[in-house]
Design a protein around this motif. Structure first.
Motif, PDB file in Angstrom:
ATOM      1  N   THR A  88    -113.887  -5.954  23.146  1.00  0.00           N
ATOM      2  CA  THR A  88    -113.519  -4.837  23.834  1.00  0.00           C
ATOM      3  C   THR A  88    -112.929  -5.347  25.253  1.00  0.00           C
ATOM      4  OG1 THR A  88    -115.394  -3.436  22.591  1.00  0.00           O
ATOM      5  CG2 THR A  88    -114.541  -2.955  24.869  1.00  0.00           C
ATOM      6  N   LEU A  89    -111.693  -4.731  25.400  1.00  0.00           N
ATOM      7  CA  LEU A  89    -111.051  -5.171  26.763  1.00  0.00           C
ATOM      8  C   LEU A  89    -110.902  -3.906  27.583  1.00  0.00           C
ATOM      9  CD1 LEU A  89    -108.398  -7.614  25.418  1.00  0.00           C
ATOM     10  CD2 LEU A  89    -110.746  -8.249  26.290  1.00  0.00           C
ATOM     11  N   THR A  90    -111.324  -4.129  28.949  1.00  0.00           N
ATOM     12  CA  THR A  90    -110.966  -3.245  29.798  1.00  0.00           C
ATOM     13  C   THR A  90    -110.089  -3.630  30.845  1.00  0.00           C
ATOM     14  OG1 THR A  90    -113.244  -2.558  29.894  1.00  0.00           O
ATOM     15  CG2 THR A  90    -112.188  -1.756  31.730  1.00  0.00           C
ATOM     16  N   THR A  91    -108.982  -3.040  31.107  1.00  0.00           N
ATOM     17  CA  THR A  91    -108.000  -3.241  32.178  1.00  0.00           C
ATOM     18  C   THR A  91    -107.929  -2.945  33.585  1.00  0.00           C
ATOM     19  OG1 THR A  91    -106.434  -1.267  31.713  1.00  0.00           O
ATOM     20  CG2 THR A  91    -106.298  -3.126  30.513  1.00  0.00           C
ATOM     21  N   ALA A  92    -107.294  -3.639  34.101  1.00  0.00           N
ATOM     22  CA  ALA A  92    -107.599  -3.030  35.776  1.00  0.00           C
ATOM     23  C   ALA A  92    -107.238  -1.432  36.155  1.00  0.00           C
ATOM     24  CB  ALA A  92    -106.381  -3.595  36.527  1.00  0.00           C
TER      25      ALA A  92
ATOM     26  N   PRO B 276    -102.925  -2.775  20.671  1.00  0.00           N
ATOM     27  CA  PRO B 276    -103.751  -1.750  19.987  1.00  0.00           C
ATOM     28  C   PRO B 276    -102.842  -1.014  18.745  1.00  0.00           C
ATOM     29  CG  PRO B 276    -102.876  -1.362  21.996  1.00  0.00           C
ATOM     30  CD  PRO B 276    -102.895  -2.653  21.770  1.00  0.00           C
ATOM     31  N   GLY B 277    -103.594  -0.892  17.713  1.00  0.00           N
ATOM     32  CA  GLY B 277    -102.816  -0.485  16.367  1.00  0.00           C
ATOM     33  C   GLY B 277    -101.872  -1.452  15.593  1.00  0.00           C
TER      34      GLY B 277
ATOM     35  N   ALA C 137    -107.271 -10.236  28.426  1.00  0.00           N
ATOM     36  CA  ALA C 137    -107.404 -11.308  27.150  1.00  0.00           C
ATOM     37  C   ALA C 137    -107.199 -12.454  28.115  1.00  0.00           C
ATOM     38  CB  ALA C 137    -106.315 -10.991  26.102  1.00  0.00           C
ATOM     39  N   ILE C 138    -105.915 -12.909  28.750  1.00  0.00           N
ATOM     40  CA  ILE C 138    -106.008 -14.086  29.656  1.00  0.00           C
ATOM     41  C   ILE C 138    -107.365 -14.395  30.380  1.00  0.00           C
ATOM     42  CG2 ILE C 138    -104.848 -15.383  31.281  1.00  0.00           C
ATOM     43  CD1 ILE C 138    -102.179 -13.953  30.153  1.00  0.00           C
ATOM     44  N   GLU C 139    -107.993 -13.536  31.055  1.00  0.00           N
ATOM     45  CA  GLU C 139    -109.073 -13.574  31.871  1.00  0.00           C
ATOM     46  C   GLU C 139    -110.180 -13.864  31.153  1.00  0.00           C
ATOM     47  OE1 GLU C 139    -109.111 -13.973  35.130  1.00  0.00           O
ATOM     48  OE2 GLU C 139    -107.110 -13.812  35.164  1.00  0.00           O
ATOM     49  N   GLU C 140    -110.272 -13.451  29.659  1.00  0.00           N
ATOM     50  CA  GLU C 140    -111.478 -13.674  29.117  1.00  0.00           C
ATOM     51  C   GLU C 140    -111.455 -15.220  28.677  1.00  0.00           C
ATOM     52  OE1 GLU C 140    -114.082 -12.097  27.531  1.00  0.00           O
ATOM     53  OE2 GLU C 140    -113.450 -10.500  28.555  1.00  0.00           O
ATOM     54  N   TYR C 141    -110.358 -16.034  28.728  1.00  0.00           N
ATOM     55  CA  TYR C 141    -110.466 -17.343  28.052  1.00  0.00           C
ATOM     56  C   TYR C 141    -109.775 -18.285  28.974  1.00  0.00           C
ATOM     57  CZ  TYR C 141    -111.302 -15.156  23.560  1.00  0.00           C
ATOM     58  OH  TYR C 141    -111.723 -14.645  22.296  1.00  0.00           O
ATOM     59  N   ARG C 142    -108.982 -18.068  29.904  1.00  0.00           N
ATOM     60  CA  ARG C 142    -108.502 -19.101  30.934  1.00  0.00           C
ATOM     61  C   ARG C 142    -109.675 -19.543  31.832  1.00  0.00           C
ATOM     62  NH1 ARG C 142    -106.183 -19.468  36.489  1.00  0.00           N
ATOM     63  NH2 ARG C 142    -107.530 -17.428  36.817  1.00  0.00           N
ATOM     64  N   ASP C 143    -109.436 -21.030  31.718  1.00  0.00           N
ATOM     65  CA  ASP C 143    -110.484 -21.887  32.497  1.00  0.00           C
ATOM     66  C   ASP C 143    -110.464 -21.584  34.094  1.00  0.00           C
ATOM     67  OD1 ASP C 143    -112.223 -23.450  33.781  1.00  0.00           O
ATOM     68  OD2 ASP C 143    -111.671 -25.100  32.308  1.00  0.00           O
TER      69      ASP C 143
ATOM     70  N   HIS D  72    -108.422   1.489  31.471  1.00  0.00           N
ATOM     71  CA  HIS D  72    -108.087   1.695  30.101  1.00  0.00           C
ATOM     72  C   HIS D  72    -108.962   0.883  29.250  1.00  0.00           C
ATOM     73  CE1 HIS D  72    -104.859   4.407  30.525  1.00  0.00           C
ATOM     74  NE2 HIS D  72    -104.132   3.245  31.352  1.00  0.00           N
ATOM     75  N   VAL D  73    -109.882   1.401  28.292  1.00  0.00           N
ATOM     76  CA  VAL D  73    -110.789   0.533  27.592  1.00  0.00           C
ATOM     77  C   VAL D  73    -110.318   0.542  25.893  1.00  0.00           C
ATOM     78  CG1 VAL D  73    -113.227   0.552  26.664  1.00  0.00           C
ATOM     79  CG2 VAL D  73    -112.656   1.378  28.953  1.00  0.00           C
ATOM     80  N   TYR D  74    -110.012  -0.399  25.638  1.00  0.00           N
ATOM     81  CA  TYR D  74    -109.550  -0.648  24.117  1.00  0.00           C
ATOM     82  C   TYR D  74    -110.721  -1.332  23.366  1.00  0.00           C
ATOM     83  CZ  TYR D  74    -104.943  -0.675  26.620  1.00  0.00           C
ATOM     84  OH  TYR D  74    -104.025   0.063  27.156  1.00  0.00           O
ATOM     85  N   PRO D  75    -111.429  -0.791  22.601  1.00  0.00           N
ATOM     86  CA  PRO D  75    -112.728  -0.905  21.812  1.00  0.00           C
ATOM     87  C   PRO D  75    -112.652  -2.167  21.219  1.00  0.00           C
ATOM     88  CG  PRO D  75    -111.754   0.893  21.066  1.00  0.00           C
ATOM     89  CD  PRO D  75    -110.781   0.765  22.015  1.00  0.00           C
ATOM     90  N   LYS D  76    -111.423  -2.285  20.249  1.00  0.00           N
ATOM     91  CA  LYS D  76    -111.405  -3.589  19.456  1.00  0.00           C
ATOM     92  C   LYS D  76    -110.004  -4.074  19.203  1.00  0.00           C
ATOM     93  CE  LYS D  76    -112.984  -4.561  14.495  1.00  0.00           C
ATOM     94  NZ  LYS D  76    -113.325  -4.058  13.325  1.00  0.00           N
TER      95      LYS D  76
END
Length: 691
Positions: A81-85, A145-146, A172-178, A88-92
């Motif tokens: 689930t990603l939430t943008t700046a 999405p979709g 998404a980048i922020e989830e994985y970037r070191d 917007h919430v994208y659940p999956k």
């Protein structure tokens, strides 16, 4: 993007579109019957859609989509689930993340490669490219999405604009970037994905500042679009809000008549595409959902409130100050290859020197390209040939030579007092005279027909594109993204310790003759009881075998671990031709190798014998032994080059000949990719602008 917006989204011309697809005379009774039939069918589809009983004629079920997933994605995908700046919430959202296979042995801040698909696409379209690129750096891709396996949520239309997608990619980048090691990012976009990437990479984009995306250090744009929708396209897309999804499904279904040869497939792959590429495109078309496509298209419309909601244009592209690689296909009827030239012109010429009509000319021409016919696209591309040099740069020249070619062909682009430096592995050029900090590399490549919109997974362009991307990453973004650099970095022990000795022992000493000229071999060792110079002469020398080795060419960089005098004493010649391990030989090295082999083949001991009386040496056809350490990668590369350049082999035939005689052939993909870059096609490549 499954079709050009102008052609397939003509909401006000639905019946005209159906008429063109069914080839019915509009003035006759058949047209009236066809119109009535299409209307009735549309009403039936609409009713079925509303009642939930519409058969899945166009889109496969989620279970069917998962069954056709590339194994690389099946193993390395997860859902978040990603939430943008902007909230917007994208659940999956499906996220593909593949760390480098040797991450523990490499620098922790190796750049992250992020892939962004286009309209109507999904992340698995990058799977053929990722097969090679996951060996170069950590890779990340998402299904918007979709698309693909991501849910079509939220329902808010504002979550489906170009800017919204840019924020989603950033999340998404922020989830994985070191972040601890300040890992930097290289964006790779396709079609609409290029527009999303440009919003993140451009210094002129407010989003880059808002999202603090200064970690983006490079952009590779495949089939990019240079600007927003023109007036006609915008009106067409605006009319889509009145188009029921079942009617759009009907249009798509008719457009698929002809199976693998249908217009819906050819539009993306080009006229000359093979069946394998067409099957892939058919799968991607099946996976594209009409409702999602229409929602995305609506999100492309310009907004008076925020122009970044629409597709970015001249201001954004001109503001890119990171290394940029623009790639297009000559037969692309979806995104014209002329778009690449427009963007390059914005970045290389002063603003006052650019014709203000350039952008509108490109977009207007695109809107009249009809059904995306490859020949039409080619004619449109050729019409601009007077604006550029028609000379084709030889593919074998190598990228560095292309830089010199470009600058010598266009001296007006040469910066004064150019001072080229290298910083953190990135190639930068600074114009001291103008005292500017503006520094980037720009490279453009247009693949010749039949290359089209699907060039990143087409069998005819895949390997070449992969090789070009790897070269650009290593030369202009970060040298550590070179597989050769990484292999050298990971070599922490000597060549002849116990581990490597065991590997060496397991490899066959010498191959069968290759094309009647070569034998590929592993290096000899003086202390080995079986594969030392004296034993080699007894087993494989030309005085023992009719097609035995008369000369050994040692291409290893180090001093040999055997005494060459042992060969000479047995009548076998020895020649040293040092090259660096793990790296594909340069074009100059190949030229010198070819000349060396030509010279060696003229030596007396290499001359064949045709003694019809059956005397000593009758039927002798001496060969040349070539070895690096193990006799696969560098050895295979040089031998294949000679087969192509001197013996006139087709590249694929040469690769297969080497693999058949020295199984399994070249082991490193980046060596194979480089061969395809140099020999597979004659591309229209104007090189790399560094400035």
């Amino acid at each position: 993007m499954p079709s050009s917006i102008t052609d397939r989204l003509a909401g006000t011309r639905i019946m005209d579109r159906i008429r063109s697809l069914t080839h019915v005379n509009p003035t006759g009774n058949m047209w009236k019957s066809s119109t009535l039939l299409a209307t009735i069918l549309g009403l039936i589809l609409l009713r079925s859609w509303r009642t939930g009983r519409l058969p899945q004629l166009l889109q496969p079920t989620k279970k069917q989509r998962e069954a056709t997933e590339p194994s690389l994605f099946t193993k390395h995908s997860s859902f978040k689930t990603l939430t943008t700046a902007s909230g917007h919430v994208y659940p999956k959202i499906r996220i593909f993340y593949h760390p480098h296979m040797q991450a523990a042995k490499l620098p922790k801040d190796l750049p992250l490669l992020v892939f962004i698909h286009g309209l109507g696409g999904n992340a698995t379209q990058f799977a053929p490219l990722l097969t090679s690129l996951v060996n170069v750096g950590p890779c990340l891709a998402i299904d918007l999405p979709g698309c693909g396996l991501s849910d079509f949520k939220p329902d808010d239309p504002a979550a489906y604009t170009t800017a919204a997608f840019a924020e989603l990619v950033c999340a998404a980048i922020e989830e994985y970037r070191d972040k601890e090691n300040n890992q930097q990012v290289v964006l790779v976009g396709h079609s609409m994905g290029c527009s999303i990437a440009a919003l993140l990479a451009s210094s002129a984009s407010s989003l880059r500042t808002k999202l603090k995306a200064d970690y983006i250090i490079g952009l590779i744009a495949l089939c990019p679009r240079s600007g927003p929708l023109n007036g006609g396209e915008a009106r067409t897309v605006s009319n889509l809000k009145w188009l029921p999804v079942p009617i759009f499904d009907l249009i798509r279904m008719i457009d698929r008549r002809g199976g693998l040869q249908s217009g819906s497939i050819t539009r993306m792959t080009g006229e000359g595409a093979d069946d394998e590429t067409r099957k892939l495109q058919s799968k991607f078309n099946d996976q594209s959902k009409s409702a999602v496509f229409l929602r995305f298209a609506m999100g492309m419309l310009p907004s008076a409130i925020d122009p970044h909601i629409a597709l970015p244009g001249r201001e954004i592209w001109s503001g890119i100050k990171v290394p940029l690689f623009l790639v297009a296909g000559e037969s692309d009827g979806v995104t014209s290859p002329k778009e690449v030239e427009v963007i390059a012109e914005w970045l290389t010429k002063p603003a006052h020197a650019i014709d203000d009509t350039t952008e509108s000319t490109v977009l207007d021409r695109e809107s009249t390209q009809g059904d995306g016919d490859a020949a039409t696209a080619k004619d449109a591309t050729d019409s601009g040939s007077a604006e550029r040099s028609t000379e084709t740069v030889p593919t074998t020249a190598g990228d560095l030579q292309h830089v010199q070619y470009l600058l010598s062909s266009h001296p007006d682009q040469l910066p004064a007092n150019d001072d080229t430096t290298v910083s953190n592995g990135s190639a930068l050029s600074k114009n001291e005279q103008n005292h500017t900090k503006h520094a980037f590399a720009l490279k453009t490549t247009i693949f010749p027909a039949p290359a089209s919109h699907g060039l990143m997974y087409a069998t005819s362009t895949l390997r070449i594109l992969s090789g070009l991307i790897e070269t650009f990453l290593a030369q202009h973004i970060d040298a550590r993204l070179s597989l050769g650099w990484q292999l050298q970095h990971m070599t922490t022990s000597g060549k002849w310790d116990v581990k490597n000795l065991k590997k060496w022992d397991a490899i066959s000493p010498c191959s069968e003759p290759i094309a009647g000229v070569f034998r590929a071999m592993k290096t000899m060792r003086e202390v080995d009881y079986v594969h030392n110079p004296h034993e080699f002469v007894k087993r494989y020398g030309y005085r023992v075998l009719d097609d035995g080795v008369a000369i050994v060419v040692d291409i290893s960089h180090e001093s040999p671990v055997y005494d060459p005098r042992g060969l000479e004493e047995g009548g076998v010649g020895y020649c040293k031709f040092p090259t660096v391990s793990k790296l594909p030989p340069t074009p100059d090295e190949v030229d010198h190798f070819v000349e060396l082999i030509d010279r060696l083949r003229r030596e007396p001991r290499m001359q064949p014998s045709d003694d019809e009386e059956g005397g000593e040496g009758a039927g002798r056809r001496p060969t040349i032994g070539v070895h690096c350490h193990y006799g696969f990668n560098r050895t295979g590369f040089f031998i294949i080059c000679y087969l192509v350049e001197r013996l006139k082999y087709r590249l694929q035939d040469a690769v297969e000949e080497f693999a058949a005689k020295r199984s399994p052939g070249i082991k490193h993909d980046h060596f194979i990719n480089e061969l395809y870059v140099r020999y597979a096609v004659k591309m229209q490549r104007r090189g790399t602008i560094v400035g």
